[in-house]
Design a protein around this motif. Structure first.
Motif, short mmCIF file in Angstrom:
data_model
loop_
_atom_site.label_atom_id
_atom_site.label_comp_id
_atom_site.label_asym_id
_atom_site.label_seq_id
_atom_site.Cartn_x
_atom_site.Cartn_y
_atom_site.Cartn_z
N GLY A 1 0.79 -1.13 0.00
CA GLY A 1 0.06 0.11 0.00
C GLY A 1 0.96 1.13 -0.01
N LYS A 2 0.20 2.30 0.07
CA LYS A 2 0.88 3.47 0.00
C LYS A 2 1.83 4.12 1.13
N ARG A 3 0.88 3.46 2.27
CA ARG A 3 1.42 3.80 3.64
C ARG A 3 1.26 5.26 3.96
N ILE A 4 0.16 5.87 3.44
CA ILE A 4 -0.25 7.33 3.86
C ILE A 4 -0.43 7.44 5.47
N ARG A 5 -1.10 6.46 6.11
CA ARG A 5 -1.52 6.75 7.34
C ARG A 5 0.00 6.79 8.23
N PRO A 6 0.60 5.77 8.14
CA PRO A 6 1.74 5.72 8.83
C PRO A 6 2.80 6.96 8.74
N LEU B 1 -4.47 -1.76 11.30
CA LEU B 1 -5.98 -1.56 11.26
C LEU B 1 -6.49 -1.30 9.88
N HIS B 2 -5.75 -0.28 9.40
CA HIS B 2 -6.17 -0.05 7.84
C HIS B 2 -6.33 -1.37 6.97
N THR B 3 -5.32 -2.06 7.10
CA THR B 3 -5.12 -3.31 6.23
C THR B 3 -6.64 -4.20 6.70
N TYR B 4 -7.04 -4.29 8.01
CA TYR B 4 -8.27 -4.92 8.22
C TYR B 4 -9.44 -4.34 7.45
N THR B 5 -9.36 -2.98 7.52
CA THR B 5 -10.62 -2.48 6.84
C THR B 5 -10.82 -2.66 5.37
N LEU B 6 -9.43 -2.95 4.62
CA LEU B 6 -9.33 -3.25 3.30
C LEU B 6 -10.09 -4.44 3.15
N HIS C 1 -11.84 -6.39 5.04
CA HIS C 1 -13.33 -6.52 5.33
C HIS C 1 -14.26 -6.08 4.15
N ASP C 2 -13.48 -4.70 3.75
CA ASP C 2 -14.21 -3.98 2.54
C ASP C 2 -14.47 -4.79 1.21
N ASP C 3 -13.39 -5.58 0.99
CA ASP C 3 -13.30 -6.33 -0.16
C ASP C 3 -14.20 -7.71 -0.34
N ARG D 1 -6.86 -5.99 -5.08
CA ARG D 1 -6.45 -4.85 -3.91
C ARG D 1 -5.02 -4.82 -3.92
N ARG D 2 -4.48 -3.49 -4.04
CA ARG D 2 -3.21 -3.43 -3.99
C ARG D 2 -2.53 -4.25 -4.86
N GLY D 3 -3.08 -4.43 -6.19
CA GLY D 3 -2.40 -5.01 -7.20
C GLY D 3 -2.23 -6.55 -7.36
N HIS E 1 -17.58 6.20 14.16
CA HIS E 1 -16.92 6.81 13.20
C HIS E 1 -16.55 5.92 12.07
N LEU E 2 -15.66 5.29 11.99
CA LEU E 2 -15.09 4.37 10.83
C LEU E 2 -16.24 3.48 10.71
N VAL E 3 -16.42 2.50 11.52
CA VAL E 3 -17.32 1.41 11.26
C VAL E 3 -18.79 2.10 10.99
N GLY F 1 -19.38 5.05 9.48
CA GLY F 1 -19.27 5.45 8.20
C GLY F 1 -19.52 4.46 7.18
N GLN F 2 -19.01 3.37 7.26
CA GLN F 2 -19.08 2.19 6.49
C GLN F 2 -20.40 1.68 6.46
N ALA F 3 -21.26 1.44 7.74
CA ALA F 3 -22.69 1.24 7.72
C ALA F 3 -23.45 2.11 7.25
N ALA G 1 -11.03 15.27 1.26
CA ALA G 1 -10.31 15.22 0.12
C ALA G 1 -9.80 14.07 -0.71
N PHE G 2 -9.08 13.27 0.32
CA PHE G 2 -8.46 12.09 -0.03
C PHE G 2 -9.59 11.07 -0.76
N GLN G 3 -10.86 11.06 0.11
CA GLN G 3 -11.98 10.40 -0.47
C GLN G 3 -12.61 10.91 -1.68
C1 GRG Z 1 -15.91 -3.70 6.50
C2 GRG Z 1 -16.92 -4.69 8.66
C3 GRG Z 1 -16.13 -3.93 8.02
C4 GRG Z 1 -15.57 -2.92 9.09
C5 GRG Z 1 -14.56 -1.96 8.62
C6 GRG Z 1 -14.14 -1.68 5.95
C7 GRG Z 1 -14.44 -0.47 6.88
C8 GRG Z 1 -15.27 -0.73 7.98
C9 GRG Z 1 -14.05 0.58 6.47
C10 GRG Z 1 -13.26 1.00 5.12
C11 GRG Z 1 -14.01 1.51 4.37
C12 GRG Z 1 -13.06 1.90 3.22
C13 GRG Z 1 -12.57 0.88 2.38
C14 GRG Z 1 -12.97 3.04 2.99
C15 GRG Z 1 -12.05 3.65 1.85
C16 GRG Z 1 -10.96 4.45 2.39
C17 GRG Z 1 -9.84 4.23 1.14
C18 GRG Z 1 -9.78 5.64 0.34
C19 GRG Z 1 -8.94 3.46 1.38
C20 GRG Z 1 -7.94 3.23 0.42
O1 GRG Z 1 -6.98 3.85 1.31
P1 GRG Z 1 -5.51 3.99 0.25
O2 GRG Z 1 -5.81 4.56 -1.07
O3 GRG Z 1 -4.88 2.40 0.23
O4 GRG Z 1 -4.30 4.71 1.24
P2 GRG Z 1 -3.49 1.50 0.22
O5 GRG Z 1 -3.72 0.42 -0.62
O6 GRG Z 1 -2.69 2.56 -0.50
O7 GRG Z 1 -3.00 1.62 1.77
#
Ligand code: GRG
Length: 295
Positions: A45-50, A77-82, A84-86, A96-98, A152-154, A156-158, A216-218
């Motif tokens: 990943g791009k590792r923007i959050r770190p 934690l970000h990787t878990y969201t990705l 689950h999101d997929d 995801r991530r190529g 917040h995060l979860v 927003g996803q809901a 802006a990122f979104q």
């Molecule tokens: C899904 C059960 C469940 C719980 C967690 C998944 C989730 C809630 C939230 C995340 C939703 C999500 C994927 C939002 C988009 C955020 C986003 C733009 C992610 C991509 O981030 P990048 O571009 O990815 O930084 P890399 O791969 O570069 O790390």
């Protein structure tokens, strides 16, 4: 400033530390689980959050090493969201991530568990962050739990899930973006600043910076979903239209979405004026870099 080189440098340092902190691929009791966790986190990943976490610590006068374990927690934690999101029950994505998504390689059950374990490990990593006169481990843990939980995060996803197939107002879309994307970016910046014992005024300014940067990122993510290609982006494109997902971009068009991202980036930039200019050059450069990003 060569921001891409700086990003790479922090990414490499974060990845080396993650490799130390995460259980080995063949660790008992289940090597498939550990292998799935490492597969997704080391997929590049791009590792923007770190980066945001480490740079926020530096902006508050801290040494860059102080925030490294927090940076690892954020990426974990970000990787878990990705993952689950997929999943088929969420965005149902194969790329995801190529690479093929976690559930495509390890199966749905194992992907759910890999996400769960990464979420839990993230809090373990956070517990290692050095304490200071203003903040201790319980502040770090409470902060990450607050911004990544149902408020917040979860949450927003809901909202995002509920909104599929419906026309949403700009306010509803903003609420989704604040939760699913900006909250974790805010957590990254806040945890970095807290690990450097940031005074309240600096923490506040960085939080506003991160909120606008996250929105802006979104917006740029939405634009790229329309304009980019899977080869460049490393994930599928056209998903929002496929899922009948109302995005800000589908509501107002590409140009207006880009203009809004520019305006949010300018406000993010302005929020940093509270901090000494020489300490925030990288965060300012990052905001422009993310606006122009192609993946
Ligand atoms: C899904 C059960 C469940 C719980 C967690 C998944 C989730 C809630 C939230 C995340 C939703 C999500 C994927 C939002 C988009 C955020 C986003 C733009 C992610 C991509 O981030 P990048 O571009 O990815 O930084 P890399 O791969 O570069 O790390």
């Amino acid at each position: 400033m060569d921001i891409a080189a700086k990003l790479r440098e922090t990414a490499e340092r974060t990845e080396r530390r993650l490799a130390e902190l995460l259980p080995a691929e063949d660790a008992a009791p289940c090597s498939a689980l550990h292998s799935a966790m490492r597969y997704s986190i080391f997929a590049g990943g791009k590792r923007i959050r770190p980066f945001l976490c480490v740079e926020a610590a530096k902006a508050c006068g801290g040494p860059e090493t102080v925030a490294l374990d927090a940076a690892c927690a954020l990426e974990t934690l970000h990787t878990y969201t990705l993952i689950h999101d997929d999943l088929p029950c969420m965005d149902d994505d194969d790329l995801r991530r190529g690479r093929p998504t976690c559930h495509k390689v390890y199966g749905e059950g194992m992907a759910v568990l890999a996400g769960d374990a990464l979420l839990t490990e993230a809090f373990g990593m956070l517990a290692r962050v050095p304490e200071n006169a203003l903040y201790g481990v319980r502040n770090y843990v409470a902060e990450l739990a607050r911004l990544t939980g149902s408020l917040h995060l979860v949450g927003g996803q809901a909202l995002d899930l509920e909104g599929e197939g419906r026309t949403l107002t700009p306010e509803e879309i903003r609420a989704i973006y604040l939760g699913k994307t900006a909250a974790l970016i805010m957590a990254a910046v806040r945890l970095g600043a807290m690990s450097a014992a940031a005074p309240a005024e600096e923490l506040e300014a960085l939080t506003t910076y991160a909120r606008d940067l996250g929105l802006a990122f979104q917006l740029i993510d939405d634009v790229l979903d329309v304009t980019s290609s899977p080869e460049v982006l490393g994930k599928s494109i056209g998903k929002d239209a496929r899922d009948q997902k109302a995005t800000y971009c589908s509501l107002v068009g590409l140009d207006a979405a880009r203009a809004e991202a520019r305006s949010l980036t300018a406000s993010a930039f302005d929020s940093l004026s509270v901090l000494p200019a020489e300490r925030t050059a990288t965060l300012r450069a990052l905001s422009s870099y993310l606006l122009e990003r192609e993946y």
